[in-house]
Scaffold this active site. Structure first.
Site, PDB file in Angstrom:
ATOM      1  CB  ALA A 430      68.753 -94.286  10.294  1.00  0.00           C
ATOM      2  CG  ASP A 456      79.447 -93.976   9.528  1.00  0.00           C
ATOM      3  OD1 ASP A 456      80.000 -94.659  10.401  1.00  0.00           O
ATOM      4  OD2 ASP A 456      78.270 -93.580   9.628  1.00  0.00           O
ATOM      5  NE  ARG A 467      68.190 -96.963  13.166  1.00  0.00           N
ATOM      6  CZ  ARG A 467      68.963 -97.908  13.678  1.00  0.00           C
ATOM      7  NH1 ARG A 467      68.612 -99.179  13.578  1.00  0.00           N
ATOM      8  NH2 ARG A 467      70.093 -97.587  14.293  1.00  0.00           N
ATOM      9  CE  LYS A 480      76.100 -98.400  10.126  1.00  0.00           C
ATOM     10  NZ  LYS A 480      75.352 -97.584  11.089  1.00  0.00           N
ATOM     11  CG  ASP A 528      75.128 -91.541  16.636  1.00  0.00           C
ATOM     12  OD1 ASP A 528      76.207 -90.926  16.786  1.00  0.00           O
ATOM     13  OD2 ASP A 528      75.066 -92.776  16.529  1.00  0.00           O
ATOM     14  CB  CYS A 584      73.625 -91.186  48.504  1.00  0.00           C
ATOM     15  SG  CYS A 584      72.830 -89.702  47.863  1.00  0.00           S
TER      16      CYS A 584
END
Length: 1005
Positions: A430, A456, A467, A480, A528, A584
């Site tokens: 984005a 990328d 977006r 991309k 990111d 736990c």
């Protein structure tokens, strides 16, 4: 159970806008003015899924528009801007109706819209349209940019209701105690990720699951007064029953009403929103400057000429005469604003357009408080760059270029310099898309020796499209970086852009060596993950390469500038929230929906992934049995083979047994060990504080939640065992009605840990007889399944959790909500469960566009070669609150070592090449440090490899000293590197020297 058919596309945005996002498809918005700011507003609204967006502009596109109007292509020049933009926007989102209007803005036309945005209108039109919208209850927004400044105005009417004013989910906390008094005092526990106060004065809260003081359960929301980080005052509890244990206190979001004045009044009595009181005088001066600019344009029929002193002085005179400013007028601000007001900058349009688009989304969705009522933004610090004061009217005059809007601010020579830049953009998501769009408009790397590299590893996904501006539906599954680079070339064919599909990290240092980084003019990070950003920062620090780091989460965003020799290195942005909790807590004592969702994630892995992987290893590797320690793994393999289903009915029966085990038997066993009345010591109940007493559930095939669990679990179990699943709810119910399970019988002597369990479970004595029987059973099973031939296909199919797989989220949601019901925790819907379990970061186009615009303003300063720290800005934005904070970055720290002062940017650089052209020896490195700095080295290391240790015996020292640096790497089987970073220790160092010692970089042949 999954979201609507729109959810895969808009999921990240839905986490920002909440339930109000469902109003977007039915909304209608007018955007008037389709130059840079209007294009940004319209693009954001189309990507966000606004139902109908109408574009209005009476002008034709020209060459200079292409400095900032990224929707126009070469063939659109001379055509109406609205019509040309409509064609481009229609491709972005087929679900949105995009129309063009080239006529006047009549009242009849305006009446059909829910929101009206004006971006290029004269003041007279703003007033006329604003009055009409205010009278008709139409939300009205003005967004205008001029040069290095912008203004934003909102009028949502006199009684605008905000349904959900806050960002994020309402908080809740476990109750520890409640006093009987007037007022009553509630003591609560913080959560694992909470820092500081969870609640604020005036918050409304409700109570649930409180034992003893049950009068609080189910009451209407109660206002609170915060005493400290763990105590709240509530209403009178003096007449209530004494508090015994348990309970949750939960924040309740209440609608708020806003009242706005019409533009005609707001001009004279402005309410200006600022990040801090110190910013108000500057904003007031810009308020006057924008009005004076409207007056100048009415008077002259044009904007002030760039860098024309007479025009700037006339704007200043008009500002003085208007008397509209609040307080004293900052004349330098008005002059600076006027001198470049004819300019058009894509980054400024991106920031103001994104802010305006977010206000439109607020108007439609009722999510977040709107701007009250004016906001001013400027980057006039760019005019303080060394040499800008000498720019003349001739330097900044139009040249008939697509960059005329930028030349008007920075001059023609600077535009050439932009073209020569070599930049790396890491990440084409984005933020990366918005950076690349801005770079194309700016002309970065558009010269003959420029270079823009984008890398990328990812491919385009459906959830990216709301977006990530550069991608279309046809690009899904394509790389991309390749798609983004092609889009940049369409926007500006002169940009020399190259696509890589590599991660920038330790594994690719052979590609991205130190020399690669040193030859770059800058790096823009659009990553990111904290780990990837930290690695990139370390490489840029080492190579003295400027870095701009950008990040967003929901409506929050930030930009950090790292400038060699000037600024402090970025360091880690924040501690990542990894979603881990004590075992736990997850297994026995959950108290929040986050706990039950994490439990469901681990349940998914333990049922549908790990057993299948273990069975397949067992079937494929005859040595598997010998390699495993005695215990749980072998038993799990045996159980998985025993449970192999023959058809979908067996899968349903398995899911029913699992339901019983998790939601009835396990809880009944826990209560057998620790009954509801159990006390840790006399008078101190066990089930109190952070422990909520659970209750077992009883299965009912007619209960939709119970049936949903069986449906999802059986479906996944069938997939693991390669059995065709059944989706017929009635058929599944029929099978369930015939299932008979044995009554629960508690196990005696079972221990349940009350604190965090160790990583390695305690070893239990091995029963060799049982182990032998288990091993023989497994060997026999394998022989029966494999026979005399090798098996080719894995016996089972492991399922790895995927956050975008609806069946996976179906299981996680229902499994978590059933466990939440066990413990009296409020359930989460499907979308919230997906966000938390999938650890999805909320995202929206408006924030990414604003952040990228702010980052590109810093690029201008880097390209200029600015060495004045006061000109740079780190930025933090909150679009939900419409706040923008820009501050000077912290300076580079200095420290003392070896009798000298060093900056964190300083390096000891040695050309580690001997006279024979080979790498130098270790002794030559020691001699160089002694000769150059007078330091006697006691230890020299490369990573974990010891190259020299003065404490070693004489023979070892002699061997170390004679060894060449390249030979040391070979002996340690380290990859060959051209540049080595060595760690050294010297005589007389103190304990803190490690943090102050400048690194030693050796350049090998």
């Amino acid at each position: 159970m999954a979201g609507s058919e729109e959810e895969p596309r808009y999921s990240r945005q839905l986490y920002v806008l909440g339930g109000g996002a469902r109003r977007l498809p039915g909304s209608a918005v007018l955007v008037s003015g389709l130059r840079g700011t209007g294009a940004q507003v319209a693009t954001a609204l189309v990507l966000a899924g606004t139902g109908r967006v109408v574009l209005h502009d009476c002008g034709a596109g020209c060459t200079a528009d292409r400095t900032h109007q990224f929707l126009l292509g070469e063939s659109d020049l001379g055509q109406n801007r609205a019509k040309a933009s409509q064609r481009a926007l229609a491709e972005l989102n087929p679900r949105v109706v995009v129309e063009a209007h080239t006529g006047e803005l009549s009242e009849a036309f305006l009446a059909s819209f829910q929101v009206v945005v004006l971006t290029e209108s004269p003041l007279e039109e703003q007033l006329r349209v604003g009055d009409f919208c205010h009278a008709q209850g139409i939300c009205f927004i003005v967004a205008d940019t001029k040069g290095l400044a912008g203004q934003l105005f909102c009028d949502f009417g006199e009684r605008f209701v905000v349904d959900d004013p806050a960002e994020g989910d309402p908080v809740s906390a476990a109750v520890e105690h409640i006093t009987q008094g007037s007022p009553g005092v509630v003591t609560y526990m913080g959560t694992e990720n909470s820092h500081g106060h969870l609640f604020r004065d005036g918050d409304l809260v409700t109570f649930s699951g409180v034992q003893g003081m049950t009068e609080l359960n189910g009451r209407e929301p109660i206002p609170v007064h915060v005493l400290d980080a763990f105590r709240l005052e509530i209403s009178d509890t003096s007449s209530f029953s004494p508090y015994r244990c348990g309970g949750l206190v939960s924040q309740v979001q209440q609608p708020q009403e806003c009242s706005h004045k019409p533009l005609c009044q707001a001009l004279e009595e402005p309410k200006i929103q600022v990040a801090s009181p110190e910013d108000l005088p500057r904003s007031c001066s810009l308020h006057a400057a924008f009005q004076a600019l409207h007056a100048f344009r009415r008077e002259q029929g044009r904007l002030p000429r760039p860098r024309a002193p007479a025009d700037a002085e006339r704007v200043l005179e008009l500002a003085r005469s208007l008397g509209a400013q609040q307080g004293p007028l900052d004349e330098d601000i008005v002059r600076a604003f006027a001198s470049v007001s004819a300019g058009d900058l894509c980054p400024v349009a991106a920031v103001v357009g994104a802010l305006a688009a977010q206000e439109v989304l607020k108007a439609i969705t009722g999510k977040f408080l709107p701007l009250d009522q004016w906001l001013y933004f400027d980057a006039l610090e760019c005019l303080a760059l060394a040499g800008t004061a000498q720019l003349t009217e001739t330097d900044c005059a139009p040249r008939g270029s697509r960059y005329d809007g930028q030349i008007a601010v920075f001059g023609a020579n600077f535009q050439e310099k932009l073209g020569h830049q070599k930049y790396l953009v890491v990440g084409a998501g984005a933020i990366g898309c918005e950076l690349l769009k801005n770079f194309a408009m700016m002309g970065l790397a558009a010269g003959p020796d420029g270079e823009l590299i984008v890398t990328d590893m990812d491919t385009v996904a459906l959830s990216n499209l709301h977006r990530q501006l550069l991608y279309r539906s046809a690009d899904i599954s394509e790389p991309k970086s390749v798609v983004a680079a092609a889009a940049v070339q369409r926007m500006n064919p002169d940009v020399r852009v190259t696509a890589h599909q590599n991660q920038v990290g330790p594994a690719t240092e052979i590609l991205y060596k130190d020399n690669f980084f040193r030859h770059l003019d800058g790096v823009a990070s659009a990553l990111d993950t904290i780990e990837a950003r930290t690695y990139l920062e370390r490489r840029c620090l080492r190579c003295h390469t400027p870095l701009l780091d950008s990040g967003t989460e929901g409506t929050q965003g930030n930009v950090l500038a790292m400038v060699p020799s000037l600024t402090k290195p970025l360091g880690p942005a924040s501690t990542p929230r990894d979603g881990t909790f004590p075992l736990c807590t997850l297994r026995h004592f959950p108290r929040t929906i986050q706990h039950t969702l994490q439990w469901a994630r681990e349940e998914f892995e333990g049922l549908f992934q790990l057993p299948a992987e273990q069975v397949n290893k067992f079937m494929e590797d005859p040595a598997f049995l010998e390699q495993q320690p005695p215990g749980k793994v072998l038993e799990q393999v045996r159980d998985s083979l025993r449970e192999r289903p023959q058809d979908w009915r067996d899968c349903v029966r398995w899911a029913r047994r699992r339901w019983q085990s998790c939601y009835h038997d396990a809880i009944a066993q826990l209560l057998h060990i620790y009954p509801p009345e159990h006390e840790t010591s006399p008078g101190v109940p066990f089930w109190a504080g952070d422990r909520s007493c659970p209750h077992p559930l009883t299965f009912n095939p007619d209960n939709d939640t119970h049936l949903d669990y069986v449906l999802a679990a059986a479906h996944l179990f069938a997939r693991v065992h390669r059995v065709p699943p059944c989706r017929d709810r009635a058929a599944i119910q029929a099978v369930l009605r015939d299932v008979v399970l044995p009554c629960f019988a508690p196990q005696e002597g079972l221990q349940i840990p009350l604190t965090e369990e160790p990583t390695d479970e305690a070893q239990v004595p091995t029963d060799h007889r049982q182990l032998t029987e288990l091993t023989q059973d497994l060997v026999q099973w394998r022989q029966e399944l494999v026979g005399d031939e090798d098996t080719h296909a894995p016996l089972m199919e492991p399922i790895h959790f995927e956050k975008d797989n609806d069946v996976h989220i179906d299981f996680i949601t229902v499994a978590s909500n059933l466990r939440a019901e066990n413990y009296g925790i409020s359930p989460a819907n499907w979308l919230t469960s997906k966000r938390i379990a999938g650890r999805i970061v909320p995202a929206i186009i408006t924030t990414t566009a604003a952040v990228a615009g702010l980052a590109c303003l810093e690029v201008y300063k880097l390209v200029w070669g600015c060495q004045d720290l006061s000109c740079y800005r780190n930025s933090n934005i909150s679009l939900s609150a419409c706040l923008l904070l820009r501050v000077q970055p912290p300076p580079a720290p200095t420290f003392r070592y070896g009798g000298r002062e060093w900056s964190c940017w300083d390096r000891l650089e040695m050309r580690a090449v001997g006279a024979d052209g080979q790498a130098v020896t270790v002794q030559e490195v020691l001699d160089w440090l002694q000769r150059t700095y007078g330091w006697t080295v006691t230890m020299l290391l490369c990573g974990d490899i010891v190259l020299y240790d003065s404490r070693a015996d004489a023979e070892t020292r002699a061997r170390q000293q004679a060894q060449r640096l390249s030979e040391s790497l070979e002996d340690a089987r380290m990859p060959q590197q051209q540049d080595l970073e060595l760690l050294y220790m010297c005589e007389g160092e103190d304990a803190e020297a490690e943090d102050t010692r400048p690194p030693l970089l050796c350049s090998l042949p």
